[in-house]
Design an enzyme around this catalytic site. Sequence first.
Site, short mmCIF file in Angstrom:
data_model
loop_
_atom_site.label_atom_id
_atom_site.label_comp_id
_atom_site.label_asym_id
_atom_site.label_seq_id
_atom_site.Cartn_x
_atom_site.Cartn_y
_atom_site.Cartn_z
N SER A 23 0.81 -1.22 0.00
CA SER A 23 0.00 0.00 0.00
C SER A 23 0.84 1.27 0.00
O SER A 23 0.30 2.37 -0.07
CB SER A 23 -0.97 0.00 1.20
OG SER A 23 -0.26 -0.17 2.41
N ASN A 110 -2.57 -2.48 12.84
CA ASN A 110 -4.03 -2.32 12.74
C ASN A 110 -4.52 -1.08 13.48
O ASN A 110 -5.34 -0.32 12.94
CB ASN A 110 -4.73 -3.56 13.30
CG ASN A 110 -4.40 -4.80 12.49
OD1 ASN A 110 -3.74 -4.70 11.46
ND2 ASN A 110 -4.85 -5.97 12.94
N THR A 155 -40.69 26.15 -11.27
CA THR A 155 -40.99 24.77 -10.88
C THR A 155 -41.17 24.03 -12.20
O THR A 155 -41.65 24.63 -13.18
CB THR A 155 -42.29 24.65 -10.04
OG1 THR A 155 -43.37 25.14 -10.81
CG2 THR A 155 -42.22 25.41 -8.73
N HIS A 156 -40.74 22.81 -12.27
CA HIS A 156 -40.74 22.04 -13.53
C HIS A 156 -39.94 22.76 -14.61
O HIS A 156 -40.18 22.57 -15.80
CB HIS A 156 -42.17 21.79 -14.03
CG HIS A 156 -43.11 21.30 -12.96
ND1 HIS A 156 -43.27 19.97 -12.66
CD2 HIS A 156 -43.91 21.99 -12.10
CE1 HIS A 156 -44.14 19.86 -11.66
NE2 HIS A 156 -44.53 21.06 -11.30
N SER A 277 -13.88 26.45 -27.80
CA SER A 277 -13.96 25.27 -28.66
C SER A 277 -12.83 25.33 -29.67
O SER A 277 -12.44 26.41 -30.13
CB SER A 277 -15.31 25.26 -29.37
OG SER A 277 -15.23 24.54 -30.58
N LYS A 283 -17.65 29.97 -29.41
CA LYS A 283 -18.05 29.29 -28.17
C LYS A 283 -17.32 29.79 -26.92
O LYS A 283 -16.13 30.08 -26.95
CB LYS A 283 -17.78 27.78 -28.31
CG LYS A 283 -18.66 27.05 -29.29
CD LYS A 283 -20.14 27.12 -28.97
CE LYS A 283 -20.58 26.13 -27.92
NZ LYS A 283 -20.43 24.74 -28.29
N GLU A 290 -19.79 21.96 -15.78
CA GLU A 290 -20.08 20.60 -16.27
C GLU A 290 -19.19 19.57 -15.58
O GLU A 290 -19.63 18.47 -15.24
CB GLU A 290 -19.88 20.54 -17.79
CG GLU A 290 -20.96 21.31 -18.54
CD GLU A 290 -20.63 21.55 -20.02
OE1 GLU A 290 -19.68 20.93 -20.54
OE2 GLU A 290 -21.32 22.36 -20.65
N GLN A 322 -7.84 -1.96 3.65
CA GLN A 322 -6.81 -1.17 2.99
C GLN A 322 -7.40 -0.45 1.77
O GLN A 322 -6.87 0.56 1.33
CB GLN A 322 -5.67 -2.11 2.56
CG GLN A 322 -4.52 -1.42 1.87
CD GLN A 322 -3.29 -2.31 1.80
OE1 GLN A 322 -2.64 -2.57 2.82
NE2 GLN A 322 -2.99 -2.83 0.63
N1 ARG Z 1 -1.69 -1.27 5.02
C1 ARG Z 1 -2.71 -1.70 5.91
C2 ARG Z 1 -3.99 -0.92 5.71
O1 ARG Z 1 -3.95 0.05 5.09
C3 ARG Z 1 -2.28 -1.53 7.33
C4 ARG Z 1 -1.50 -2.65 7.84
C5 ARG Z 1 -2.27 -3.69 8.55
N2 ARG Z 1 -1.78 -4.89 8.02
C6 ARG Z 1 -1.95 -6.08 8.54
N3 ARG Z 1 -1.40 -7.06 7.95
N4 ARG Z 1 -2.65 -6.32 9.61
O2 ARG Z 1 -5.04 -1.30 6.17
#
Ligand code: ARG
Length: 456
Positions: A23, A110, A155-156, A277, A283, A290, A322
Amino acid sequence: MAQLWGGRFTKETDELVYRFNQSLPFDKRLFPQDIRGSEAHVKMLAKQGILTEEERDSILKGLDSVMQDVESGKLEISGNYEDVHSFVEAQLTERIGEAGKKLHTGRSRNDQVALDMRLYIRDEIDETAELLHGLLEVIHGIMADNLHTYMPGFTHLQKAQPVTAAHHFGAYFEMFRRDKERIRSIRERMNECPLGSGALAGTTYPLDREYTASLLGFDAACRNSMDGVSDRDYLIEYLGALSIVMMHLSRLSEEIIIWNSNEYRFIELDDTYATGSSIMPQKKNPDIAELIRGKTGRVYGALESLLVVMKGIPLAYDKDMQEDKELSFDAIDTAKGCIRLMSGMLQTSTFQKDRMAASAAAGFSNATDAADYLVRKGVPFRDAHTIIGKLVLLAMEEGCSLDELPLEKYRSVSGAFDEDVYEAISLKECVEKRMTKGAPGDMEAALEEAGKYLTN
Ligand code: ARG
């Protein structure tokens, strides 16, 4: 491949698996939060006697030097690290040796990632609220300049009753005010610290979780460690709130597109906020409006994706989570950009007040007022409705507005009409006599209240 684990493995991770799992390319955004969280954790560990003061000082110094090198551009957050947490720990240990390996005592990635994300989103919430405040100021300015700018209310998408531009923008003021308050209320709910939840079941070290929480500006430590590592509700709430912001921005964009069209020309976008454009020299296109309308779909997509990601995950942490990052980062960047662009686009636009008033005068938007005039003369409203309907038909045949229809035509349908009908159905009367709270005639009071809200 630098990994924080490996003791129980006898083979190297497959290359494809490594990349799939990694990550770092996107969670590197959480680097400042990761450092901040580690600093607080280490201070708490030392306060509790789990680390010595020397170890604490060495780790803090090391973290600071990693931070400085990244900030100065000397160190790039890249390479074969699984995630930003592994990157920081590896850099730290490389710099300070043994003490660096103690940073992770009583902590899991975690609760670490749960913390980093919460710190990140908390700042984003504050920034979005600020941006919305800026947009509200722009809208307030438009209201102040257009208390007597008459325009048709629809409205509408059919002309309904005359209003003012101040009234119309006053409606958006309310929407974005609620958006801002909604976002602020998410902050109150989410401001609990997950650090110290460990992998899921806390830890046997005597952590002072409330102390860590206070160091990081949280109101408290979260109450349940499983919830601490698993909760992404606040993120869903935030993406939900951003989706509502986008819905409002998209509606306003749609109106700007209509008002800027050749047929309406209620509004003229500034050259700096319009595009041309490549083939049609005449334009001047409302691309920004948009794009805001288009990007709304992208933000809704992020909300939907995260809801689906989270819906089947058993407690506590699972790697699915993740997936909360890339889509959220993208949606947040997108929404913030859109709020900024809308503020700038509105601020630089010019209102074609004469065209707006002319449009309000044509198209029978004062028909209700004509009926109300008859009611004041004692005609029951239902009869008045029919009488005015007939007069509208007459005026359409004559190709004129109700204001231009001669009195004898009025009288040919009902004897209740007098010369004073013309004043009663004038734009000024129609708008400024509507003084019920929140109506176009009440906008001076609304403007004042809005001004107070902005300065409080
Ligand atoms: N990269 C992980 C996340 O974004 C965090 C690490 C937790 N990884 C794990 N193997 N318990 O959630």
